[in-house]
Scaffold this active site. Structure first.
Site, PDB file in Angstrom:
ATOM      1  N   ARG A  18     -14.274-150.152  11.468  1.00 34.86           N
ATOM      2  CA  ARG A  18     -14.951-149.714  11.621  1.00 34.86           C
ATOM      3  C   ARG A  18     -15.747-148.599  10.641  1.00 34.86           C
ATOM      4  O   ARG A  18     -14.597-147.919   9.949  1.00 34.86           O
ATOM      5  CB  ARG A  18     -15.589-148.535  13.169  1.00 34.86           C
ATOM      6  N   HIS A  25     -16.005-135.951  15.689  1.00 40.04           N
ATOM      7  CA  HIS A  25     -15.449-134.883  16.477  1.00 40.04           C
ATOM      8  C   HIS A  25     -16.140-134.710  17.908  1.00 40.04           C
ATOM      9  O   HIS A  25     -16.388-133.691  17.803  1.00 40.04           O
ATOM     10  CB  HIS A  25     -15.529-133.688  15.667  1.00 40.04           C
ATOM     11  N   ASP A  27     -16.234-137.225  20.334  1.00 43.34           N
ATOM     12  CA  ASP A  27     -15.836-138.449  21.244  1.00 43.34           C
ATOM     13  C   ASP A  27     -14.948-137.784  21.983  1.00 43.34           C
ATOM     14  O   ASP A  27     -14.671-137.981  23.176  1.00 43.34           O
ATOM     15  CB  ASP A  27     -15.022-139.837  20.683  1.00 43.34           C
ATOM     16  N   GLY A 108      -5.757-145.867   5.066  1.00 44.20           N
ATOM     17  CA  GLY A 108      -5.887-144.748   4.319  1.00 44.20           C
ATOM     18  C   GLY A 108      -7.421-143.776   3.620  1.00 44.20           C
ATOM     19  O   GLY A 108      -7.716-143.282   3.132  1.00 44.20           O
ATOM     20  N   GLY A 110     -10.220-144.298   6.251  1.00 51.39           N
ATOM     21  CA  GLY A 110     -10.313-143.757   7.096  1.00 51.39           C
ATOM     22  C   GLY A 110     -11.785-144.656   7.822  1.00 51.39           C
ATOM     23  O   GLY A 110     -12.678-144.420   8.528  1.00 51.39           O
ATOM     24  N   SER A 112     -10.308-146.669  10.117  1.00 50.03           N
ATOM     25  CA  SER A 112      -9.943-147.309  11.417  1.00 50.03           C
ATOM     26  C   SER A 112      -8.592-148.504  10.938  1.00 50.03           C
ATOM     27  O   SER A 112      -9.136-149.265  11.802  1.00 50.03           O
ATOM     28  CB  SER A 112     -10.597-147.869  12.649  1.00 50.03           C
ATOM     29  N   ASP A 154     -12.887-145.127  17.791  1.00 46.73           N
ATOM     30  CA  ASP A 154     -12.294-146.671  17.144  1.00 46.73           C
ATOM     31  C   ASP A 154     -12.079-147.629  17.687  1.00 46.73           C
ATOM     32  O   ASP A 154     -12.321-148.710  16.885  1.00 46.73           O
ATOM     33  CB  ASP A 154     -11.069-145.739  16.122  1.00 46.73           C
ATOM     34  N   TYR A 203      -6.785-132.317  12.984  1.00 43.25           N
ATOM     35  CA  TYR A 203      -7.195-132.938  13.980  1.00 43.25           C
ATOM     36  C   TYR A 203      -6.510-132.305  15.037  1.00 43.25           C
ATOM     37  O   TYR A 203      -7.479-131.774  16.030  1.00 43.25           O
ATOM     38  CB  TYR A 203      -6.928-134.697  14.098  1.00 43.25           C
TER      39      TYR A 203
HETATM   40  C1  GLA Z   1     -10.705-140.089  13.850  1.00 43.61           C
HETATM   41  C2  GLA Z   1     -10.345-140.462  15.916  1.00 43.61           C
HETATM   42  C3  GLA Z   1     -11.148-140.460  16.559  1.00 43.61           C
HETATM   43  C4  GLA Z   1     -12.246-140.471  15.692  1.00 43.61           C
HETATM   44  C5  GLA Z   1     -12.830-139.209  14.622  1.00 43.61           C
HETATM   45  C6  GLA Z   1     -13.621-138.208  14.574  1.00 43.61           C
HETATM   46  O1  GLA Z   1     -11.138-141.605  13.419  1.00 43.61           O
HETATM   47  O2  GLA Z   1      -9.208-141.708  16.147  1.00 43.61           O
HETATM   48  O3  GLA Z   1     -11.323-141.291  18.050  1.00 43.61           O
HETATM   49  O4  GLA Z   1     -12.073-139.066  17.017  1.00 43.61           O
HETATM   50  O5  GLA Z   1     -11.716-139.596  14.317  1.00 43.61           O
HETATM   51  O6  GLA Z   1     -14.799-138.284  15.020  1.00 43.61           O
END
Ligand code: GLA
Length: 352
Positions: A18, A25, A27, A108, A110, A112, A154, A203
């Site tokens: 995705r 930040h 969810d 890696g 970002g 997902s 995600d 995180y």
């Molecule tokens: C990562 C986490 C998600 C979300 C994002 C930030 O991708 O897996 O759940 O918190 O960071 O939006």
């Protein structure tokens, strides 16, 4: 035992990665997000049966071997086997799987790739396909595998996506509202050049700060900017200000998309980047430079980091044809992406 085990069906499960258009930040405090599934995905193909999940991956030297035994310790080696182990402990399947993992996602970055693996593996191992239930199981698996207390965005995007649409997700009740991408829109994903180090501690620290802010003002989802202003600690105040303002931007961006207003949606995306950079402190110079490079391209209406931050990719909204005309000058690796549908599983044969 395995040699004598009856073989189950050959199955193939596919789950997309995705890109999050806006709403980062938010969810894990029950806020709003607007991701879309990518036309890049992870495929798990194999034969069910036996008491073991045994997977080889084109991108990994060592196989993942995870016994189904409920008393077994988590498997940590090779590192990617943690996710397989997480799925086994979250799903508790009754039969194993022997097969392969392939992906067209950059790892890696970002985007997902790990959620696409956990969702596809859950389906391959027989998890029910109802999107919310599937996403919650995959989320537990991924939290166990990575040690990062990630949210639901995600996995729910990978499970529930609809082709041609972004998903406005209310992470409080997991309601999913499809938002058609305007015909005129082009979504661009560009790699910052810095491989994402989803610093586990950073995180978790951000999540802890949001929770500390909630102890003071109640759920951030319901908090106002006036509530945020009452937080004395300057760091907690900035974290909360990001979340409260980002939830508003997500709703405004979804509305702008629905009326085809790419300029308004793009401006909100760029505002989101500034908030993630200045108030939430999850950007890095490479991401800021990639955002600036995209904003300098004629036809781009907005750009931001996407996902957790700390490296990986940025996303931009542009008018159709922008990258064909100007992409060669960007100096970054980029993709024009279209919103894909959600995860699928098919039974390829029923031999036993
Ligand atoms: C990562 C986490 C998600 C979300 C994002 C930030 O991708 O897996 O759940 O918190 O960071 O939006």
């Amino acid at each position: 035992m395995t040699g004598a085990t009856r073989s189950g069906p050959l199955v193939r499960a596919v789950a997309p990665g995705r890109v999050n258009l806006i709403g980062d930040h938010t969810d894990y405090t029950g806020g709003y997000v607007l991701p879309m599934a990518l036309d890049m995905a992870t495929t798990v193909e194999g034969r069910r049966g036996g008491g073991l999940v045994h997977l080889v991956s084109a991108g990994e030297e060592a196989a993942a071997l995870v016994p189904l035994s409920p008393t077994g310790a988590p498997v940590k080696d090779p590192p990617w086997a943690r996710f397989v182990s997480g799925v086994v402990s979250a799903l508790r399947p009754t039969e194993g799987l022997t097969g392969t993992v392939t992906t067209t996602l950059p790892v890696g970055a970002g985007l997902s790739s790990s959620s696409s693996l956990t969702v596809a593996l859950c389906l391959a191992l027989g998890a029910p396909g109802e999107p919310r239930q599937l996403a919650l199981t995959a989320q537990r698996a991924e939290q166990a595998g990575s040690g990062v207390p990630g949210g639901i965005m995600d996995q729910l995007c990978a499970s529930a996506a609809i082709a041609g649409h972004a998903l406005l997700i209310d992470c409080r009740d997991l309601h999913v509202d499809p938002v058609a991408l305007p015909e005129e829109a082009e979504v661009v994903v560009a790699h910052s050049g810095l491989s994402r180090r989803l610093s586990e501690s950073a995180y978790a620290v951000r999540r802890g700060q949001c929770e500390a802010a909630e102890d003071l003002v109640g759920p951030l989802r319901d908090a106002s900017e006036a509530d945020v202003a009452t937080i004395a600690d300057p760091v907690l105040r900035r974290r909360a200000r990001h979340v409260v303002s980002e939830n508003r931007r997500v709703l405004d961006a979804a509305a702008a998309m629905r009326r085809g207003d790419l300029d308004a949606a793009g401006t909100l995306m760029t505002d989101s980047h500034r908030s993630l950079r200045d108030d939430f402190d999850v950007s890095v110079p490479e991401l800021d430079r990639a955002v600036d490079a995209l904003l300098a391209v004629p036809g781009v209406t907005g750009a931001r980091l996407t996902g957790a931050g700390f490296g990986g990719c940025v996303v931009a909204l542009a008018h159709r044809g922008t990258m064909a005309a100007h992409g060669a000058d960007l100096g970054l690796r980029w993709w024009v992406v279209t919103p894909a549908g959600g995860a699928t599983v098919e039974v390829l044969d029923r031999l036993d």
